[in-house]
Write an enzyme that holds these catalytic residues in place. Structure first.
Site, PDB file in Angstrom:
ATOM      1  N   HIS A  62       0.725  -1.303  -0.069  1.00 11.86           N
ATOM      2  CA  HIS A  62      -0.094  -0.135   0.174  1.00 11.86           C
ATOM      3  C   HIS A  62       0.742   1.280  -0.093  1.00 11.86           C
ATOM      4  O   HIS A  62       1.769   1.241   0.636  1.00 11.86           O
ATOM      5  CB  HIS A  62      -0.915  -0.158   1.245  1.00 11.86           C
ATOM      6  CG  HIS A  62      -2.300   1.145   1.018  1.00 11.86           C
ATOM      7  ND1 HIS A  62      -2.076   2.355   1.363  1.00 11.86           N
ATOM      8  CD2 HIS A  62      -3.349   0.792   0.635  1.00 11.86           C
ATOM      9  CE1 HIS A  62      -3.068   2.943   1.102  1.00 11.86           C
ATOM     10  NE2 HIS A  62      -3.827   1.996   0.782  1.00 11.86           N
ATOM     11  N   GLU A 114      -7.551  -4.953  -0.007  1.00 14.03           N
ATOM     12  CA  GLU A 114      -8.441  -5.850  -1.126  1.00 14.03           C
ATOM     13  C   GLU A 114      -8.536  -6.963  -0.643  1.00 14.03           C
ATOM     14  O   GLU A 114      -9.139  -8.036  -0.999  1.00 14.03           O
ATOM     15  CB  GLU A 114      -7.678  -5.362  -2.372  1.00 14.03           C
ATOM     16  CG  GLU A 114      -7.393  -4.143  -2.838  1.00 14.03           C
ATOM     17  CD  GLU A 114      -8.835  -3.548  -3.171  1.00 14.03           C
ATOM     18  OE1 GLU A 114      -9.878  -3.859  -2.879  1.00 14.03           O
ATOM     19  OE2 GLU A 114      -8.587  -2.408  -4.092  1.00 14.03           O
TER      20      GLU A 114
HETATM   21  N1  ACO Z   1       3.844  -7.663  -5.137  1.00 14.54           N
HETATM   22  C1  ACO Z   1       4.955  -7.720  -5.441  1.00 14.54           C
HETATM   23  N2  ACO Z   1       5.837  -6.495  -5.423  1.00 14.54           N
HETATM   24  C2  ACO Z   1       5.460  -5.392  -4.777  1.00 14.54           C
HETATM   25  C3  ACO Z   1       3.922  -5.390  -4.462  1.00 14.54           C
HETATM   26  C4  ACO Z   1       3.085  -6.673  -4.689  1.00 14.54           C
HETATM   27  N3  ACO Z   1       1.959  -6.525  -4.328  1.00 14.54           N
HETATM   28  N4  ACO Z   1       3.687  -4.250  -3.933  1.00 14.54           N
HETATM   29  C5  ACO Z   1       4.814  -3.502  -4.091  1.00 14.54           C
HETATM   30  N5  ACO Z   1       5.596  -4.259  -4.361  1.00 14.54           N
HETATM   31  C6  ACO Z   1       7.073  -4.065  -4.683  1.00 14.54           C
HETATM   32  C7  ACO Z   1       7.362  -3.237  -6.054  1.00 14.54           C
HETATM   33  O1  ACO Z   1       7.739  -4.208  -7.156  1.00 14.54           O
HETATM   34  C8  ACO Z   1       8.430  -2.504  -5.807  1.00 14.54           C
HETATM   35  O2  ACO Z   1       9.639  -2.827  -5.908  1.00 14.54           O
HETATM   36  P1  ACO Z   1      11.026  -2.438  -6.423  1.00 14.54           P
HETATM   37  O3  ACO Z   1      11.130  -0.957  -5.884  1.00 14.54           O
HETATM   38  O4  ACO Z   1      12.073  -3.429  -6.283  1.00 14.54           O
HETATM   39  O5  ACO Z   1      10.767  -2.266  -8.202  1.00 14.54           O
HETATM   40  C9  ACO Z   1       8.313  -1.828  -4.422  1.00 14.54           C
HETATM   41  O6  ACO Z   1       7.365  -3.031  -3.828  1.00 14.54           O
HETATM   42  C10 ACO Z   1       7.497  -0.638  -4.319  1.00 14.54           C
HETATM   43  O7  ACO Z   1       6.288  -0.685  -5.192  1.00 14.54           O
HETATM   44  P2  ACO Z   1       5.550   0.723  -5.823  1.00 14.54           P
HETATM   45  O8  ACO Z   1       4.607   0.230  -6.750  1.00 14.54           O
HETATM   46  O9  ACO Z   1       6.602   1.808  -5.954  1.00 14.54           O
HETATM   47  O10 ACO Z   1       4.658   1.041  -4.453  1.00 14.54           O
HETATM   48  P3  ACO Z   1       3.333   1.919  -4.534  1.00 14.54           P
HETATM   49  O11 ACO Z   1       3.369   2.494  -3.150  1.00 14.54           O
HETATM   50  O12 ACO Z   1       3.423   2.772  -5.771  1.00 14.54           O
HETATM   51  O13 ACO Z   1       2.284   1.026  -4.672  1.00 14.54           O
HETATM   52  C11 ACO Z   1       0.250  -0.670  -4.730  1.00 14.54           C
HETATM   53  C12 ACO Z   1       1.183   0.680  -4.028  1.00 14.54           C
HETATM   54  C13 ACO Z   1       0.069  -0.027  -6.011  1.00 14.54           C
HETATM   55  C14 ACO Z   1      -0.639  -0.845  -3.913  1.00 14.54           C
HETATM   56  C15 ACO Z   1       1.302  -1.849  -4.853  1.00 14.54           C
HETATM   57  O14 ACO Z   1       1.910  -2.222  -3.448  1.00 14.54           O
HETATM   58  C16 ACO Z   1       0.567  -2.828  -5.793  1.00 14.54           C
HETATM   59  O15 ACO Z   1       0.702  -2.915  -6.765  1.00 14.54           O
HETATM   60  N6  ACO Z   1      -0.173  -3.940  -4.949  1.00 14.54           N
HETATM   61  C17 ACO Z   1      -0.719  -4.732  -5.638  1.00 14.54           C
HETATM   62  C18 ACO Z   1      -2.185  -4.350  -6.183  1.00 14.54           C
HETATM   63  C19 ACO Z   1      -3.317  -4.135  -5.086  1.00 14.54           C
HETATM   64  O16 ACO Z   1      -3.236  -4.888  -4.060  1.00 14.54           O
HETATM   65  N7  ACO Z   1      -3.967  -3.085  -5.375  1.00 14.54           N
HETATM   66  C20 ACO Z   1      -4.799  -2.588  -4.468  1.00 14.54           C
HETATM   67  C21 ACO Z   1      -4.301  -1.411  -3.513  1.00 14.54           C
HETATM   68  S1  ACO Z   1      -5.416  -1.129  -2.294  1.00 14.54           S
HETATM   69  C22 ACO Z   1      -6.331   0.171  -2.599  1.00 14.54           C
HETATM   70  O17 ACO Z   1      -5.609   1.113  -3.532  1.00 14.54           O
HETATM   71  C23 ACO Z   1      -7.848   0.470  -2.204  1.00 14.54           C
END
Ligand code: ACO
Length: 380
Positions: free
Chosen positions: A265, A319
């Site tokens: 998140h 989620e």
């Molecule tokens: N699975 C695998 N790796 C992940 C995940 C995940 N669920 N979440 C974050 N990471 C990793 C990324 O690959 C990234 O790694 P890197 O720096 O080596 O490339 C690092 O963690 C940071 O990720 P960002 O995308 O920069 O984090 P951000 O804060 O932008 O993303 C998000 C948050 C979009 C929720 C992300 O964690 C994600 O894509 N999760 C999966 C989708 C999801 O569950 N969406 C619902 C969100 S809840 C809501 O909004 C109501």
């Protein structure tokens, strides 16, 4: 962060995604990302779920205080009256093609609720309540139309969440299902300056009306990085299949550089506080086999994410167990995000009122990195 934040001469600090920008002040919702806290108007979600109804939370967000017994009675009567759709919205509902994804239909339907004449700026609590009351009626009406069934009239004496389920199915849902969905509604009612709320505030800041703002909000909610992902958790659980397969499945997905749905998140660097409560609710309401599968996936995923991304602190978000709760409430996957929208109407209404009460046109800068001016237009 380096590429996302930089000093630009004359235009201030570049903050791509605005994650470090503070766009105003709010008295509505406190999100505590480091410690995993969430409260509305000073009331923690742990205090609200199980004690307050969704209607009471709507009142809390709109008025700032918990409702008295008389307020609750008035609120229920008002919501019931407001569930009658305006003629224009009924017409649009009848004319939409059937079979659209319900969220796409909802985007059009919300915009049909009114305009600057029926919802004049500035937004009021009454307008906010109308939004809360009418969005589920519109959505349920469209779902029934897509099933070639007649829309149902709201049933007297049902709470808002039970009413939503009734309007979709024509049946009174089991109390266990209503309780589970009510918790989900309360937990999703608001969440600070998320993308849909920001979109709504940008629209309101031009002194446009609440319905226009809510239409922009649902458009923003549609994207998978905000609200468009929850059904993917259910798909992922189906694909894992059995608890015994969780570790291998999760490792293979991470090796393919896939994101694990329902984990991580932007704001929370610990377990999402909504996920904690939803896990408890899922333990009470979900199918035990499905729950065992989800718990195995959670354990495997948290361990694998810590190995793959040490120090990033990736845990379940709203989620993950939200999907189990929505399944337990009997909702199909294409209604997961629309149901999120129905619950979030409370927050959208409260933010619209707050924006208008202390408005300033939202108009940020962008750092120009294009050609230096001075080119001559080619002639001949
Ligand atoms: N699975 C695998 N790796 C992940 C995940 C995940 N669920 N979440 C974050 N990471 C990793 C990324 O690959 C990234 O790694 P890197 O720096 O080596 O490339 C690092 O963690 C940071 O990720 P960002 O995308 O920069 O984090 P951000 O804060 O932008 O993303 C998000 C948050 C979009 C929720 C992300 O964690 C994600 O894509 N999760 C999966 C989708 C999801 O569950 N969406 C619902 C969100 S809840 C809501 O909004 C109501």
């Amino acid at each position: 962060v380096g590429r996302r934040m930089a000093e630009f001469a004359g235009t201030g600090t570049l903050d791509k995604g605005l994650e470090h920008a503070v766009m105003g002040e709010s008295r509505l919702t406190l999100v505590e990302g480091e410690t995993g806290g969430l409260s509305y108007r000073g009331y923690s979600i742990d205090e609200l779920v199980g004690h307050a109804s969704y209607e009471a939370v709507v009142h809390l967000l709109l008025h700032g205080t918990p409702p008295t017994a008389a307020d609750v009675t008035r609120l229920e009567t008002d919501l019931h009256k407001l569930r009658t759709l305006p003629a224009g919205a009924r017409g649009v509902l009848q004319s939409l093609p059937v079979g659209l994804p319900p969220l796409e239909a909802l985007r059009t339907l919300i915009s049909s609720l009114g305009d600057g004449r029926s919802f004049p700026y500035p937004p009021t609590r009454e307008q906010g309540l109308a939004l809360v009351a009418q969005v589920p009626v519109l959505l349920a009406g469209y779902v029934r139309r897509s099933q070639h069934a007649a829309p149902l009239d709201p049933l007297g004496g049902l709470g808002h969440v039970a009413q939503y389920l009734f309007l979709l199915t024509g049946r009174r849902s089991e109390p266990r299902q209503v309780r589970a969905l009510e918790a989900y509604f309360i937990l999703l009612a608001d969440h600070g300056m998320n993308a849909s709320t920001f979109a709504l505030r940008v629209v309101l800041s031009t002194q446009s009306d609440l319905i226009s703002g809510a239409t922009a909000a649902v458009a923003a909610l549609k994207g998978p990085l905000h609200g468009g992902a929850p059904s993917k958790v259910s798909d992922m659980l189906d694909s894992v299949g059995t608890p015994e397969n969780a570790e291998a499945w999760v490792s293979a997905a991470l090796a393919r550089k896939e994101r694990l749905m329902g984990f991580g998140h932007r704001a929370y660097k610990t377990e999402d506080p909504r996920a904690k409560i939803l896990k408890r609710i899922a333990r009470e309401a979900a199918d035990p086999e499905r729950l065992r599968l989800a718990e195995a996936v959670e354990t495997a995923a948290v361990a694998a994410l810590e190995r793959a991304k040490p120090g990033l602190r990736l845990y379940t978000n709203v989620e993950f167990y939200g999907a189990l709760v929505l399944e337990a409430a009997g909702l199909p996957r294409d209604l997961f995000t629309p149901t999120f929208a129905v619950a979030r109407t409370a927050g959208w209404a409260a933010h619209a009122i707050e924006q208008a009460a202390d408005n300033r046109l939202i108009r940020p800068e962008v750092a120009y990195i294009g050609e230096t001016p001075g080119h001559r237009w080619p002639v001949g």
